[in-house]
Scaffold this active site. Structure first.
Site, PDB file in Angstrom:
ATOM      1  N   THR A  86       0.993  -1.214  -0.069  1.00 39.71           N
ATOM      2  CA  THR A  86      -0.009   0.028   0.081  1.00 39.71           C
ATOM      3  C   THR A  86       0.887   1.295  -0.019  1.00 39.71           C
ATOM      4  O   THR A  86       1.205   1.853   0.924  1.00 39.71           O
ATOM      5  CB  THR A  86      -0.902   0.046   1.046  1.00 39.71           C
ATOM      6  OG1 THR A  86      -0.252  -0.221   2.378  1.00 39.71           O
ATOM      7  CG2 THR A  86      -1.910  -0.938   1.305  1.00 39.71           C
ATOM      8  N   PHE A 150       1.409  -6.506  13.582  1.00 43.29           N
ATOM      9  CA  PHE A 150       2.362  -5.478  14.555  1.00 43.29           C
ATOM     10  C   PHE A 150       3.854  -5.886  14.514  1.00 43.29           C
ATOM     11  O   PHE A 150       4.441  -6.311  15.514  1.00 43.29           O
ATOM     12  CB  PHE A 150       1.723  -5.371  15.701  1.00 43.29           C
ATOM     13  CG  PHE A 150       0.480  -5.058  15.790  1.00 43.29           C
ATOM     14  CD1 PHE A 150      -0.024  -3.557  15.905  1.00 43.29           C
ATOM     15  CD2 PHE A 150      -0.627  -5.753  16.010  1.00 43.29           C
ATOM     16  CE1 PHE A 150      -1.254  -3.084  15.882  1.00 43.29           C
ATOM     17  CE2 PHE A 150      -1.982  -5.424  15.878  1.00 43.29           C
ATOM     18  CZ  PHE A 150      -2.268  -3.738  16.075  1.00 43.29           C
ATOM     19  N   ASN A 209       1.207   2.507  15.548  1.00 45.20           N
ATOM     20  CA  ASN A 209       2.332   3.101  15.210  1.00 45.20           C
ATOM     21  C   ASN A 209       2.589   4.741  15.190  1.00 45.20           C
ATOM     22  O   ASN A 209       3.497   5.020  15.512  1.00 45.20           O
ATOM     23  CB  ASN A 209       2.244   2.793  13.497  1.00 45.20           C
ATOM     24  CG  ASN A 209       3.005   1.515  13.277  1.00 45.20           C
ATOM     25  OD1 ASN A 209       3.371   0.735  14.099  1.00 45.20           O
ATOM     26  ND2 ASN A 209       3.112   1.046  12.142  1.00 45.20           N
ATOM     27  N   PHE A 250      10.892   1.851  23.816  1.00 48.46           N
ATOM     28  CA  PHE A 250      10.563   3.165  22.514  1.00 48.46           C
ATOM     29  C   PHE A 250      10.906   4.497  23.324  1.00 48.46           C
ATOM     30  O   PHE A 250      10.267   5.455  22.996  1.00 48.46           O
ATOM     31  CB  PHE A 250       9.385   3.116  22.109  1.00 48.46           C
ATOM     32  CG  PHE A 250       9.354   2.282  20.899  1.00 48.46           C
ATOM     33  CD1 PHE A 250       9.291   0.772  21.001  1.00 48.46           C
ATOM     34  CD2 PHE A 250       9.131   2.768  19.520  1.00 48.46           C
ATOM     35  CE1 PHE A 250       9.436  -0.125  19.748  1.00 48.46           C
ATOM     36  CE2 PHE A 250       9.413   1.918  18.432  1.00 48.46           C
ATOM     37  CZ  PHE A 250       9.576   0.477  18.543  1.00 48.46           C
ATOM     38  N   PHE A 252      14.176   5.570  23.464  1.00 47.16           N
ATOM     39  CA  PHE A 252      15.713   5.811  23.088  1.00 47.16           C
ATOM     40  C   PHE A 252      15.771   6.984  22.191  1.00 47.16           C
ATOM     41  O   PHE A 252      15.278   6.886  20.968  1.00 47.16           O
ATOM     42  CB  PHE A 252      16.385   4.747  22.557  1.00 47.16           C
ATOM     43  CG  PHE A 252      16.299   3.743  23.762  1.00 47.16           C
ATOM     44  CD1 PHE A 252      17.638   3.684  24.461  1.00 47.16           C
ATOM     45  CD2 PHE A 252      15.573   2.666  23.986  1.00 47.16           C
ATOM     46  CE1 PHE A 252      17.829   2.657  25.701  1.00 47.16           C
ATOM     47  CE2 PHE A 252      15.491   1.828  24.938  1.00 47.16           C
ATOM     48  CZ  PHE A 252      16.915   1.738  25.865  1.00 47.16           C
ATOM     49  N   CYS A 261       7.216   1.844   8.200  1.00 46.43           N
ATOM     50  CA  CYS A 261       5.965   1.845   8.415  1.00 46.43           C
ATOM     51  C   CYS A 261       5.758   3.328   9.333  1.00 46.43           C
ATOM     52  O   CYS A 261       5.058   3.845   8.755  1.00 46.43           O
ATOM     53  CB  CYS A 261       5.963   0.731   9.768  1.00 46.43           C
ATOM     54  SG  CYS A 261       5.784  -0.898   9.041  1.00 46.43           S
ATOM     55  N   LYS A 264       5.490   6.333   6.957  1.00 47.97           N
ATOM     56  CA  LYS A 264       4.288   6.245   5.967  1.00 47.97           C
ATOM     57  C   LYS A 264       2.920   6.285   6.704  1.00 47.97           C
ATOM     58  O   LYS A 264       1.887   6.888   6.089  1.00 47.97           O
ATOM     59  CB  LYS A 264       4.303   4.697   5.232  1.00 47.97           C
ATOM     60  CG  LYS A 264       3.107   4.242   4.456  1.00 47.97           C
ATOM     61  CD  LYS A 264       3.739   3.046   3.591  1.00 47.97           C
ATOM     62  CE  LYS A 264       3.557   1.716   4.564  1.00 47.97           C
ATOM     63  NZ  LYS A 264       2.447   1.285   4.875  1.00 47.97           N
ATOM     64  N   LYS A 322      17.743   0.455  11.137  1.00 50.25           N
ATOM     65  CA  LYS A 322      17.702  -0.197  12.430  1.00 50.25           C
ATOM     66  C   LYS A 322      18.446  -1.373  12.174  1.00 50.25           C
ATOM     67  O   LYS A 322      18.701  -1.893  11.332  1.00 50.25           O
ATOM     68  CB  LYS A 322      16.251  -0.378  13.155  1.00 50.25           C
ATOM     69  CG  LYS A 322      15.563  -1.409  12.397  1.00 50.25           C
ATOM     70  CD  LYS A 322      14.353  -1.627  13.249  1.00 50.25           C
ATOM     71  CE  LYS A 322      13.842  -2.893  12.885  1.00 50.25           C
ATOM     72  NZ  LYS A 322      12.486  -3.461  13.969  1.00 50.25           N
TER      73      LYS A 322
HETATM   74  C1  UDX Z   1       7.264  -0.789  13.398  1.00 53.17           C
HETATM   75  C2  UDX Z   1       6.397  -1.140  14.455  1.00 53.17           C
HETATM   76  O1  UDX Z   1       6.995  -1.449  15.786  1.00 53.17           O
HETATM   77  C3  UDX Z   1       5.607  -2.339  14.146  1.00 53.17           C
HETATM   78  O2  UDX Z   1       4.618  -2.849  15.142  1.00 53.17           O
HETATM   79  C4  UDX Z   1       4.842  -2.135  12.899  1.00 53.17           C
HETATM   80  O3  UDX Z   1       3.940  -3.115  12.481  1.00 53.17           O
HETATM   81  C5  UDX Z   1       5.681  -1.653  11.705  1.00 53.17           C
HETATM   82  O4  UDX Z   1       6.691  -0.287  12.258  1.00 53.17           O
HETATM   83  P1  UDX Z   1       9.858  -1.608  12.391  1.00 53.17           P
HETATM   84  O5  UDX Z   1       9.415  -0.196  11.287  1.00 53.17           O
HETATM   85  O6  UDX Z   1      10.264  -2.736  12.050  1.00 53.17           O
HETATM   86  O7  UDX Z   1       8.295  -1.888  13.222  1.00 53.17           O
HETATM   87  O8  UDX Z   1      10.700  -0.822  13.501  1.00 53.17           O
HETATM   88  P2  UDX Z   1      10.639  -0.547  15.063  1.00 53.17           P
HETATM   89  O9  UDX Z   1      11.681  -1.499  15.887  1.00 53.17           O
HETATM   90  O10 UDX Z   1       9.401  -0.312  15.555  1.00 53.17           O
HETATM   91  O11 UDX Z   1      11.413   0.861  14.981  1.00 53.17           O
HETATM   92  C6  UDX Z   1      11.055   1.876  14.072  1.00 53.17           C
HETATM   93  C7  UDX Z   1      11.963   2.842  14.275  1.00 53.17           C
HETATM   94  O12 UDX Z   1      12.282   3.671  15.389  1.00 53.17           O
HETATM   95  C8  UDX Z   1      13.588   3.000  13.922  1.00 53.17           C
HETATM   96  O13 UDX Z   1      14.094   3.682  13.126  1.00 53.17           O
HETATM   97  C9  UDX Z   1      14.179   2.998  15.187  1.00 53.17           C
HETATM   98  O14 UDX Z   1      15.616   3.261  15.087  1.00 53.17           O
HETATM   99  C10 UDX Z   1      13.244   3.982  15.676  1.00 53.17           C
HETATM  100  N1  UDX Z   1      13.400   3.890  17.446  1.00 53.17           N
HETATM  101  C11 UDX Z   1      12.743   2.916  17.965  1.00 53.17           C
HETATM  102  C12 UDX Z   1      13.964   5.074  18.037  1.00 53.17           C
HETATM  103  O15 UDX Z   1      14.555   5.890  17.450  1.00 53.17           O
HETATM  104  N2  UDX Z   1      14.142   4.955  19.453  1.00 53.17           N
HETATM  105  C13 UDX Z   1      13.431   3.854  20.073  1.00 53.17           C
HETATM  106  O16 UDX Z   1      13.659   3.965  21.344  1.00 53.17           O
HETATM  107  C14 UDX Z   1      12.816   2.899  19.395  1.00 53.17           C
END
Ligand code: UDX
Length: 438
Positions: A86, A150, A209, A250, A252, A261, A264, A322
């Protein structure tokens, strides 16, 4: 149970493989013949830790099959998952052309009752649209259910097998019973399957999200303020994270969120709000702050070198958005590379997994190093963009002798300030004091 998964991208492959692992017969369907051929031969098309073993086992045992033929794939399937892309359209709203296209075909070929599940992240009201599209041609009964995923990249198998919760949007008791049976093996520990209406399920995904993106962004703002006010964001993070209403995860701070995700979905939720005439102000701020955050180290880097980066060589550790993924979508590293190139710097990069994707995207604009130490050889400064484990405890003797200047710009707060002071580095990080060797 016999199930079908339409779309063999990231979500589709994880969903199909994991449901095969819990004993179902899963047929994965995709229009990309090359991809199907490769999957049939046992060549997995995405990088996701832990997936390959399950993929191989279930493929060999005949529980996981692949086809380009929709009719063959959905034969006898009780549940048909739609795991289709999507992509954001020009205005930021999710483009539903793939989902609606498959819905139209399904209406034409469905010859038995099935639960059709929207697994992709789709705007509120999509289940109704899919249902209406199928109805145009349908000869049999069916239900359309919203069941958002998720999954975090890098730990998707674990997230799938042990979900915090499963959200299922349907008003049909028949569909509810089938979905309950399908998910039962995954929620034995007692985590809930939460049933609700389709619109609420669709909204839940965006709310989750966007909330997480906001949580990170809030911490990034606190970090920026800590720098100005002489506080240490690491202490503040621990101080607030122990409040169970806030939670430790979450929180940091860093150089912004990226990935396929959060950016978007925040944008798409903003678009949904606009469509309903609602001015969702927090979302706008989240997007603005996150964009600014991505390159927040650049002005400090320029200032460190007297305002000019021309001719300087900057090494970058980490390109993926990440760790534990090769995904570079919306990765902060890419924005920093652009900014560095604009400022006239030479850039040498290293990432354990994402180099091939970066090469495809930006080609020869940067130099690619074969190891983290090769990247820093003779560099004027090191920037850290992704918190891969191997960057957390580097061989500092090796690093110090390779770098031209002992300068680190750390976008992920990997090191203790006192250690960097002892090692004699100039060390810039996020939301903490800057350490100056001299
Ligand atoms: C995310 C959601 O967690 C998931 O539930 C959804 O279905 C898809 O999107 P994802 O994109 O794989 O998953 O990554 P995630 O581990 O959640 O991290 C997202 C971003 O946040 C990364 O760029 C990460 O570096 C950043 N992040 C995460 C931070 O900057 N600080 C934090 O404390 C946690």
């Amino acid at each position: 149970m016999k199930i079908a998964v339409v779309g063999t991208g990231y979500v589709g492959l994880v969903t199909g493989t994991c449901f095969a692992e819990t004993g179902n017969y899963v047929s994965c369907i995709d229009i990309d013949a090359k991809k199907i051929e490769s999957l049939r031969k046992g060549k997995i098309t995405i990088y996701e830790p832990g997936l390959e073993v399950l993929f191989e086992r279930n493929r060999k045992e005949g529980r996981l099959t692949f086809t380009t033929d929709l009719v063959e794939g959905i034969k006898d399937a009780e549940v048909i998952f739609l795991a289709l892309p999507t992509p954001p359209g020009e205005d930021g709203s999710a483009d539903l052309k793939y989902i609606i296209g498959v819905a139209e075909n399904l209406g034409k070929v469905l010859d038995h009752y099935a639960v059709i599940v929207d697994k992709s992240t789709v705007p509120v009201g999509t289940a109704e649209k899919v249902s209406a599209k199928i109805a145009e041609n349908a000869k049999v009964d069916y239900d359309v259910v919203s069941n958002p995923e998720f999954l975090r990249e890098g730990v998707a198998v674990d997230d799938f097998m042990k979900p915090d919760r499963v959200v299922i949007g349907t008003k049909s008791d028949r569909a509810k019973a089938i979905m309950e049976r399908l998910y039962a093996p995954l929620v034995r520990q007692g985590n809930p399957v939460i049933f609700m209406d389709e619109r609420s399920a669709e909204m839940t995904k965006y709310a989750a999200n966007s909330f997480l993106a906001m949580k990170i962004t809030f911490m990034n703002e606190i970090a920026n303020l800590c720098e100005l006010a002489g506080a240490d964001v690491d202490n503040v993070r621990k101080g607030i994270g122990t409040d169970s209403r806030i939670g430790k995860r979450f929180l940091f701070p860093g150089i912004g969120y990226g990935g396929s995700c959060f950016p978007k979905d925040v944008q798409a939720l903003g678009k949904t709000a606009k469509e309903y005439g609602y001015d969702f102000k927090i979302l706008k701020s989240v997007m603005f702050v996150n964009d600014r955050q991505k390159t927040k180290l650049i002005p400090q880097l320029k200032a460190h070198f007297g305002g000019d980066l021309k001719g300087k060589t900057i090494a970058i550790w980490g390109l993926a958005f990440k760790p534990h993924t090769d995904d570079i979508r919306e990765a902060p590293a890419l924005y920093n590379i652009k900014a560095l190139k604009r400022a006239g710097a030479k850039v040498v990069v290293f990432d354990p997994e994402a180099v091939a994707n970066v090469r495809k995207e930006i080609g020869k604009k940067v130099k690619y190093a074969a190891s983290q130490y090769e990247a820093v050889q003779g560099a004027d400064a090191l920037m850290i963009m992704t918190e891969w484990p191997e960057f957390r405890t580097p061989d500092f003797d090796k690093l110090s002798s390779a770098l031209k200047n002992k300068v680190i710009f750390d976008g992920r707060n990997l090191y203790e300030l006192k250690d960097m002071a002892k090692l004699g580095y100039d060390y810039y990080s996020i939301g903490r004091d800057t350490i100056k060797a001299s």
